[in-house]
Design an enzyme around this catalytic site. Structure first.
Site, mmCIF file in Angstrom:
data_model
loop_
_atom_site.group_PDB
_atom_site.id
_atom_site.type_symbol
_atom_site.label_atom_id
_atom_site.label_comp_id
_atom_site.label_asym_id
_atom_site.label_seq_id
_atom_site.Cartn_x
_atom_site.Cartn_y
_atom_site.Cartn_z
ATOM 1 N N ASP A 98 5.698 12.573 -7.083
ATOM 2 C CA ASP A 98 4.771 11.748 -7.699
ATOM 3 C C ASP A 98 5.259 10.374 -7.789
ATOM 4 O O ASP A 98 4.467 9.310 -8.323
ATOM 5 C CB ASP A 98 4.585 12.152 -9.322
ATOM 6 N N ASP B 295 9.348 17.642 -6.065
ATOM 7 C CA ASP B 295 9.995 16.771 -7.074
ATOM 8 C C ASP B 295 9.966 17.586 -8.389
ATOM 9 O O ASP B 295 9.157 18.455 -8.506
ATOM 10 C CB ASP B 295 9.637 15.326 -6.975
ATOM 11 N N ASP C 72 9.983 9.730 -4.042
ATOM 12 C CA ASP C 72 9.535 10.975 -3.229
ATOM 13 C C ASP C 72 8.845 10.457 -1.893
ATOM 14 O O ASP C 72 8.614 11.341 -1.052
ATOM 15 C CB ASP C 72 8.694 11.871 -3.948
#
Length: 1133
Positions: free
Chosen positions: A764, A332, A768
């Protein structure tokens, strides 16, 4: 099965000697599982016994949580946890509001507001609560934490319920004296319990290959037994009169039925050769992995983040070695590559750009172009605080009133101050107030409004209080109460948030903020110049790596609003498809918007990200970035973190083409889909052809692919998936923009299943989670977006740069160690079993055992067990600093160099060779030998000698396989050999009735009284290991592994080199982390194989003072120094 066979008459070994090792292995596993179950049971008991106040009659009675029932009215006090999913009825706060913390659900520590229905505010006192009567109609229990639909029917009136009235189990009450609620769901039907499903079970690739090796061993066992069974059927014959094959002979040795003899011998040999299957291997591996995780990964100071006081966390020990074979990383962007510390940096209002700063991306781009950036000095009047890094004298301190269009500036600031769900906390002054926001972006925007003169300082369920400066005239401050009529909340589908508010003068306005794509779709006609300018500004901000949002508003009249509000209330009351209906109603009012401008927020890169990505790329790892940001932002972030550079050939597949725009303007969804699919297919074919041409060239140009979410949706179609995969695998870097959480998981699965490569996902945020669970290894970053990613992950770290240590150090070491453990287990079991196999040829394939039962049973459990565990924990080819200095070493793990069938075949060859040495050397040498009484050596003398040589040789062979030797290696290896001698001295010196040990009585004493024993003990291991020694020397000299080359380069480094290198690494860290490094390297650390001193009981402050490093004093240090002073004061003699 083997244990059952050992209890039958056909077994050549005692049942207890077969059952005991298996029982021991199972016992270790059972104790571990029982301990974990006991801890879970204790936790469950503790939670279920927590007291809670329940309404009984007209007073509150305390009962344990486990006795709660649906329909009970409960009272929860401040800082208490909700025992079940509750319908919020009443609160001690005014207007029926309460504040809750949801950290146990999603890790977010910011407070959230909940509001009870106005009809239930009075049910606070027990006397009044006893009068509460109503019926709750709601959805079935489900695991959706953020949705709830239901109705409360009171006195024939239906009141709609939403997530605002739901208090979930696991949340805690804050800033509220107490609340009263009605129990809706209890126990396993609560939302938090329905979310507590197990993370998808993951097994490492090495474990799956190990299963194949075990199957190969079973195949080997079957082949050996089959050879023995056929041999026994052929050998059995009455001509061997001395074997007593006359009269009534038991079936196993009856020459008249050779088939039965062969079958029974087959089962006999299965029990005899069962030692070839390493039953203790899985327990040993599990133990090694567990210690690696808890003691090495979790306590590595190199992965400790001092600022947030966060160490690394291995949430599972199943995947340690998988970290050493990762080839693809899916990351990400926000909060993973960047800090997720949002700062208001620039903005565009009415077609005019404001903000004078230069971003890291712009600075890096200028440096790539060879330009010098003159940033200038910030004026002393500039205001900077967390979330606000903006300076422009045209807007600050009321100067906006002198701008070309001050009215639109005013709308911009009010939109920032009103359109949000932020909660203010603390003192109502600009300097001391704290904002609790659902995201750092929201907090940054509200902070920007405060610094620009529109200070949001108080919120009630229906009102927002703003302290406005310089609105009517310069210097004048006025407090204005805006009535918030409706909030249309943000979600990943809508990508926007709106509020309908009423000014004190009765003006009705809808303020909306959201992604540029959704806002532009809903703008009214006209004002084309401003739209064009703002779009240009958006692209300019995106290319500078800034996160953008568009702001818009709409004037509403009372009649229009009242009609819309009726539909809105109806949709809120709906039990079925409430979210969908609310979105449809929102569409009715979120149109004909007037564009105000856009905001640009900077999210800086985390420290060390570019260096980390460069190191991982050198290690042969390909990194893909999957982000929801615009394509320009993503590309520039990729440039900033060394993922993409100007030397790369970039393939861009975007939906921002003229053909696709024209199709979208026509509005035909079928036509849009056809055009995008056709465009994507053409682009993929073109890029694939170009990529193949580039790969054929000698220059070896690296390739990069950039694709956006719309195109990706069609590229993942089964017909185009293969082309996308081929193109992606040929690229060094891939950036996917504007992707949804589902698409992140789909891309990860594409490479995992399509390319059969080992993948790692790191993120995080809650968006995700699906990507983290889809990969072979999931890594969560404990950042600012809550803990959902961490809770779904296999490993948790605080910063992206810690991936270097996690993969190149711990992952690589774990892979090397476990490969060595597995192949060594295979070798030592095969070697031992083959000596028994060779003996079978000398016994007419009768199944006569060569070794005593207890030798066979304790071989794996005691005499060779500990050394291999020590190697699995402490063996180290190169130091941690050299692993990072030479990241190319990691490629050996990607290619699986240490657990190929070729490697297994080499170990198998030397097993055969050594077993032949053990058997034939001992038997041949003993033929002319005799003991002190003149008797020749018998079976048990020879087998004991052979077993002694086996134990000594396989332990010394492990010592030869070690790359680093510590005191633990010596203790375990020489201790195992000593354990054998202690055992045989005791075992052969004691006689007990009803056992089979009379054969070995006094054997070792007789053997050790002969010269033969000592000569054989010296020469046989040397002869057995000579082949390994020559092979290892030849391989290291002519065909060395990469790590062996590095060992040679650094073989003359001074002893303390590892410490110097670690301290050099520490220079790149923060002062706290550097101090942690220095403390970890103090003299109390004796062993060279570990740098993990998180829980070391050494004397930090004493040694630190010697080294000039500050470390807090410990109580035991005082006693230590006092004792040292007293020793120094002793008078000299």
């Amino acid at each position: 099965m083997i244990s059952v066979l050992s209890t039958t008459p056909i077994s050549p070994v005692s049942p207890i000697t077969n059952v005991l090792p298996l029982s021991l292995v199972l016992l270790v596993s059972l104790v571990k599982e029982a301990f974990e179950d006991w801890k879970r049971f204790q936790n469950d008991t503790s939670i279920n016994s927590t007291p809670i106040d329940v309404l009984q009659g007209q007073r509150w009675e305390s009962i344990p949580w486990k006795k709660l029932q649906v329909g009970d009215l409960v009272r929860v006090k401040q800082d208490g946890f909700f025992p079940a999913d509750l319908l919020f009825l009443a609160s001690t706060n005014p207007d029926g509001v309460c504040y809750i913390e949801t950290a146990n659900l999603d890790g977010e520590t910011n407070l959230k507001i909940r509001k009870a229905l106005e009809r239930t505010w009075d049910y606070l006192a027990p006397e009044k609560a006893a009068e509460f009567k109503g019926e709750i109609q709601c959805e079935q229990p489900n695991n959706s934490l953020y949705t709830f639909t239901g109705n409360l029917i009171m006195e024939k009136q239906t009141l709609p319920l939403s997530p605002n009235q739901l208090l979930l189990r696991g949340c805690s009450l804050r800033n509220t004296e107490y609340i009263v609620g009605a129990v809706i769901f209890t126990g396993h039907e609560t939302k938090v319990m329905m979310n507590s499903m197990n993370v998808p079970s993951k097994r490492s690739t090495l474990e799956r290959k190990l299963d194949k090796l075990i199957l190969a061993l079973f195949g080997c066992l079957f082949s050996m037994c089959l050879i023995g069974a056929i041999g026994s059927g052929v050998f059995i014959n009455r001509k061997y009169y001395y074997l007593g094959f006359f009269g009534d002979v038991e079936p196993q040795f009856n020459p008249d039925n050779r088939f039965v003899v062969a079958i029974l011998t087959m089962f006999t040999l299965i029990t005899l050769y069962s030692t070839i299957i390493p039953i203790s291997l899985y327990v040993s591996i599990e133990m090694i992995k567990f210690i690696q995780s808890t003691q090495f990964i979790n306590k590595d100071l190199n992965m400790y983040h001092a600022e947030s006081n966060t160490p690394a966390l291995a949430r599972t020990s199943n995947l340690n070695e998988e970290l050493g074979q990762v080839e693809y990383i899916f990351s990400d962007k926000t909060g993973t590559l960047t800090r997720n510390l949002m700062e208001f940096f620039k903005c565009s209002i009415g077609g005019e750009i404001y903000g004078t700063g230069i971003t890291e991306i712009e600075r890096g781009r200028a440096e790539r172009s060879g330009l010098k950036v003159d940033e200038g000095k910030s004026p002393t009047t500039a205001v900077h605080e967390k979330g606000f890094n903006f300076d422009d004298p045209r807007l600050m301190h009321g100067a906006w009133k002198n701008e070309r269009d001050p009215e639109i500036c005013k709308e911009f600031f009010r939109c920032l101050a009103l359109c949000h769900t932020v909660l203010p906390e603390g003192d109502e002054s600009p300097e001391k107030i704290m904002y609790q926001a659902a995201s750092p972006d929201e907090a940054a925007l509200v902070t920007a409004a405060k610094n620009l003169g529109f200070f949001f300082y108080r919120r009630t369920p229906t009102t927002v209080m703003i302290r406005e400066s310089h609105v009517e005239k310069m210097g004048k401050i006025q407090e204005v109460a805006y009535e918030i009529l409706n909030v249309l909340e943000f979600n990943s589908t809508r990508k926007r948030q709106s509020v309908v508010c009423r000014y004190p003068n009765g003006r009705l306005v809808l303020y909306c903020k959201g992604a540029d794509t959704v806002i532009y779709e809903r703008l009214g006609d006209g004002n084309h110049d401003m739209k064009r300018l703002t779009r240009e500004h958006l692209e300019q901000f995106g290319s500078a790596g800034l996160r953008t949002l568009c702001l818009a508003y709409r004037e509403l009249n009372t009649e229009l609003y009242e009609k819309w509000n009726e539909k809105f209330i109806q949709a809120k009351s709906s039990l079925r498809d409430r979210e969908k209906k609310l979105d449809e109603v929102a569409e009715l009012i979120e149109k004909d918007l007037v564009l105000i401008g856009c905001t640009a927020i900077e999210d800086k890169l985390q420290e060390g990200v570019p260096a980390c990505i460069e190191t991982l790329s050198r290690a042969g790892i390909k990194i893909w970035v999957l982000t929801g940001d615009k394509i320009e932002t993503a590309i520039n972030i990729a440039y900033a973190c060394n993922l993409i550079n100007n030397d790369m050939k970039q393939f861009i597949i975007s939906s921002e083409t003229n053909a696709i725009r024209e199709a979208e303007d026509r509005g035909d969804t079928v036509e849009i889909a056809r055009v995008i699919r056709h465009s994507v297919k053409q682009d993929l074919n073109r890029c694939l052809e170009e990529a193949q041409q580039y790969l054929r060239t000698i220059s070896g140009t690296k390739l990069a692919l950039i694709i956006d979410g719309k195109c990706l949706m069609y590229a993942l179609d089964p017909n185009l998936r293969a082309n996308l995969l081929n193109l992606s695998l040929n690229c060094s870097s891939v950036v996917c923009c504007r992707v949804s959480p589902l698409q992140k998981a789909q891309v990860t699965s594409l490479v995992k299943k399509g390319a059969r490569k080992i993948t790692l996902s790191i993120g995080d945020g809650a968006n995700d989670v699906s990507m983290i669970q889809a990969a072979h290894v999931g890594v969560g970053i404990s950042g600012l977006e809550g803990m959902q990613a961490v809770m779904a992950s296999d490993f948790a770290i605080a910063q992206f740069r810690f991936l270097t240590d996690l993969l190149l150090v711990h992952g690589r070491w774990s892979y090397l160690r476990l490969c060595k453990v597995i192949t060594y287990f295979f070798y030592k079991n095969l070697t031992f079993t083959l000596t028994q196999f060779w003996f079978t040829f000398q016994t007419g394939f009768s199944g006569q055992r060569f070794y005593d039962d207890w030798f066979q049973s304790l071989y794996n459990v005691i005499f060779t067990a500990l050394p291999v565990i020590i190697v699995g924990l402490f063996d180290k080819d190169v130091s941690a600093s050299l692993s990072k200095k030479y990241p190319e070493l990691y490629r050996e793990g990607i290619r699986n160099m240490f657990f190929k069938w070729r490697v297994v075949a080499v170990w198998a060859f030397f097993s055969v060779y050594q077993s032949l040495i053990f058997y034939y050397f001992t038997t041949a040498a003993s033929q002319a030998g005799h003991n002190s009484s003149g008797k020749i050596f018998g079976l048990w003398d020879v087998s004991t000698m052979a077993f002694t040589c086996v134990v000594v040789t396989v332990n010394l062979r492990l010592l030869m396989a070690c790359n680093s030797v510590t005191r633990w290696h010596h203790l375990s290896i020489w201790g195992s050999i000593l354990a054998w001698f202690v055992f045989i001295f005791i075992y052969s010196g004691i006689m007990t009735p009803y056992d089979r040990q009379e054969n070995l009585f006094f054997v070792i004493y007789v053997l050790m009284s002969t010269f033969y024993f000592y000569l054989a003990l010296l020469l046989i291991p040397v002869a057995a290991l000579l082949g390994d020694f020559l092979y290892q020397g030849f391989q290291r000299w002519f065909y060395p592994y990469d790590y062996e080359i590095v060992q040679e380069i650094h073989k003359n480094d001074p002893e303390d080199s590892s410490r110097i290198e670690l301290l050099e690494v520490a220079n790149h860290l923060t002062p706290d982390e550097a101090r942690s490094y220095a403390i970890s390297q103090l003299p109390r650390e004796k062993s060279k194989h570990t740098g993990f001193a998180f829980d070391s009981p050494g004397y930090e402050s004493f040694f630190a003072s010697q080294q000039g490093v500050f470390a807090p004093q410990k109580a035991w240090d005082v006693a230590r120094r006092a004792s040292m002073r007293s020793q120094q004061r002793k008078p000299r003699t």
